[in-house]
Design a protein around this motif. Structure first.
Motif, mmCIF file in Angstrom:
data_model
loop_
_atom_site.group_PDB
_atom_site.id
_atom_site.type_symbol
_atom_site.label_atom_id
_atom_site.label_comp_id
_atom_site.label_asym_id
_atom_site.label_seq_id
_atom_site.Cartn_x
_atom_site.Cartn_y
_atom_site.Cartn_z
ATOM 1 N N THR A 1 0.872 -1.174 0.000
ATOM 2 C CA THR A 1 0.000 0.000 0.000
ATOM 3 C C THR A 1 0.912 1.227 0.000
ATOM 4 O OG1 THR A 1 -0.082 0.322 2.397
ATOM 5 C CG2 THR A 1 -1.632 -1.281 1.465
ATOM 6 N N ALA A 2 0.318 2.400 0.000
ATOM 7 C CA ALA A 2 1.119 3.630 -0.005
ATOM 8 C C ALA A 2 1.979 3.771 1.246
ATOM 9 C CB ALA A 2 0.197 4.840 -0.150
ATOM 10 N N TYR A 3 1.534 3.161 2.349
ATOM 11 C CA TYR A 3 2.252 3.350 3.612
ATOM 12 C C TYR A 3 2.630 2.032 4.280
ATOM 13 C CZ TYR A 3 0.843 8.157 3.000
ATOM 14 O OH TYR A 3 0.678 9.417 2.485
ATOM 15 N N GLY A 4 2.769 0.995 3.512
ATOM 16 C CA GLY A 4 3.166 -0.286 4.095
ATOM 17 C C GLY A 4 2.495 -1.445 3.384
ATOM 18 N N ARG A 5 1.707 -2.180 4.150
ATOM 19 C CA ARG A 5 0.992 -3.333 3.599
ATOM 20 C C ARG A 5 -0.475 -3.299 4.009
ATOM 21 N NH1 ARG A 5 4.839 -8.568 3.671
ATOM 22 N NH2 ARG A 5 6.852 -7.589 3.301
ATOM 23 N N GLY A 6 -1.260 -4.119 3.335
ATOM 24 C CA GLY A 6 -2.711 -4.093 3.549
ATOM 25 C C GLY A 6 -3.210 -4.996 4.661
ATOM 26 N N THR A 7 -2.371 -5.296 5.621
ATOM 27 C CA THR A 7 -2.701 -6.241 6.694
ATOM 28 C C THR A 7 -4.024 -5.936 7.381
ATOM 29 O OG1 THR A 7 -0.314 -6.475 7.076
ATOM 30 C CG2 THR A 7 -1.787 -7.332 8.778
ATOM 31 N N ASP A 8 -4.311 -4.670 7.623
ATOM 32 C CA ASP A 8 -5.520 -4.288 8.365
ATOM 33 C C ASP A 8 -6.737 -4.044 7.478
ATOM 34 O OD1 ASP A 8 -4.169 -4.409 10.817
ATOM 35 O OD2 ASP A 8 -3.431 -2.360 10.597
ATOM 36 N N PHE A 9 -6.608 -4.238 6.187
ATOM 37 C CA PHE A 9 -7.733 -3.984 5.289
ATOM 38 C C PHE A 9 -8.994 -4.768 5.671
ATOM 39 C CE2 PHE A 9 -6.249 -1.829 1.118
ATOM 40 C CZ PHE A 9 -5.435 -0.954 1.822
ATOM 41 N N PRO A 10 -8.898 -6.060 6.009
ATOM 42 C CA PRO A 10 -10.135 -6.792 6.361
ATOM 43 C C PRO A 10 -10.901 -6.148 7.519
ATOM 44 C CG PRO A 10 -8.369 -8.342 5.933
ATOM 45 C CD PRO A 10 -7.741 -6.968 5.965
ATOM 46 N N THR A 11 -10.181 -5.639 8.509
ATOM 47 C CA THR A 11 -10.821 -4.972 9.647
ATOM 48 C C THR A 11 -11.541 -3.709 9.188
ATOM 49 O OG1 THR A 11 -9.111 -5.803 11.121
ATOM 50 C CG2 THR A 11 -10.413 -3.956 11.927
#
Length: 197
Positions: A24-34
Motif C-alpha cells: 500500500t502507499a504506507y506499508g501493507r494491507g494487513t488491516d484492510f479486512p478490519t
C-alpha cells in the motif's frame, strides 16, 4: 472484460486475499479486512470515517495505485452497493455512499491518466496478481521492504499497470448495478463514475 475476470471479481472473498503480502502507499494491507468489516457494518460514523480514511490513503497516493488497490476496489464497490440498499434508513450508509462514489471517480481517473501513457499490457487475469512471484514476504519487515523499494524494478511493468487496469475492472464488473440505481440524490455522482467506465 473477460468472463473469467468478471467471475473472479464477483466471487472473490476477503479471506482469499493475502493482504499482509500486498503493498500500500504506507506499508501493507494487513488491516484492510478490519476496515472493510467496519464499513460493511455501517453502524458507527466515526469508526467508518476512520476506516475509510485508512483505506483511501493507503490505496492511492499522488495518483499512484498499489498492489492492494484493485483488490480493495472489489470490496469498496460491494460496500457501495450495500450502502445504496441501506442509505434511506441509515445516515452512516448515506455518508459512505457519497464518499465512495467520489473515491471511485478519482481512482478511475487515475486509471485513465495512466492508460494514456505508454505502458505494458496488464497481466491476463486479475488472479495473476496473487502469483507467488509478485507477493511480498510473509513476515513484514519495514527495513526489508524499504530496501526492496530501492530496486530498479520494484514492480514488473505488467504488474504495475495491472494495479490500474484491474482497479478499473473491479468497478466495471458492477456497471449494470450502478446503472440500475434509482436513487436520484446520487444520480450526478453515479453519472461521473459511469463516464469513467
Amino acid at each position: 472484460m473477460t468472463e473469467e475476470n468478471k467471475t473472479y471479481i464477483m466471487n472473490l472473498t476477503v479471506a482469499d486475499v493475502p493482504w499482509h503480502r500486498l503493498t500500500t502507499a504506507y506499508g501493507r494491507g494487513t488491516d484492510f479486512p478490519t476496515y472493510f468489516k467496519t464499513l460493511w457494518e455501517m453502524d458507527d460514523l466515526d469508526a467508518v470515517k476512520s476506516a475509510l480514511y485508512e483505506l483511501t490513503t493507503n490505496m492511492e497516493h499522488q495518483s499512484t495505485l498499489w498492489h492492494a488497490t484493485p483488490f480493495g476496489m472489489v470490496f469498496l464497490t460491494r460496500i457501495l452497493m450495500e450502502a445504496f440498499e441501506k442509505e434511506e434508513a441509515n445516515c452512516v450508509a448515506h455518508f459512505l455512499a457519497d464518499e465512495l462514489l467520489d473515491f471511485m471517480t478519482f481512482i478511475l481517473q487515475c486509471f485513465h491518466d495512466g492508460d494514456e501513457m505508454e505502458h505494458a499490457d496488464p497481466l491476463p487475469f486479475f488472479s495473476d496478481m496473487l502469483k507467488e512471484e509478485y507477493l511480498w514476504s510473509e513476515e513484514y519487515d519495514e527495513e526489508e521492504d524499504e530496501m526492496r523499494y530501492e530496486e530498479d524494478e520494484v514492480f514488473p511493468d505488467d504488474l504495475f499497470y495491472s494495479f490500474y487496469y484491474y482497479s478499473w475492472q473491479a468497478v466495471l464488473a458492477y456497471k449494470d448495478k450502478l446503472e440500475q440505481c434509482q436513487l436520484v440524490e446520487y444520480a450526478p455522482k453515479i453519472a461521473k463514475v459511469l463516464v469513467e467506465l
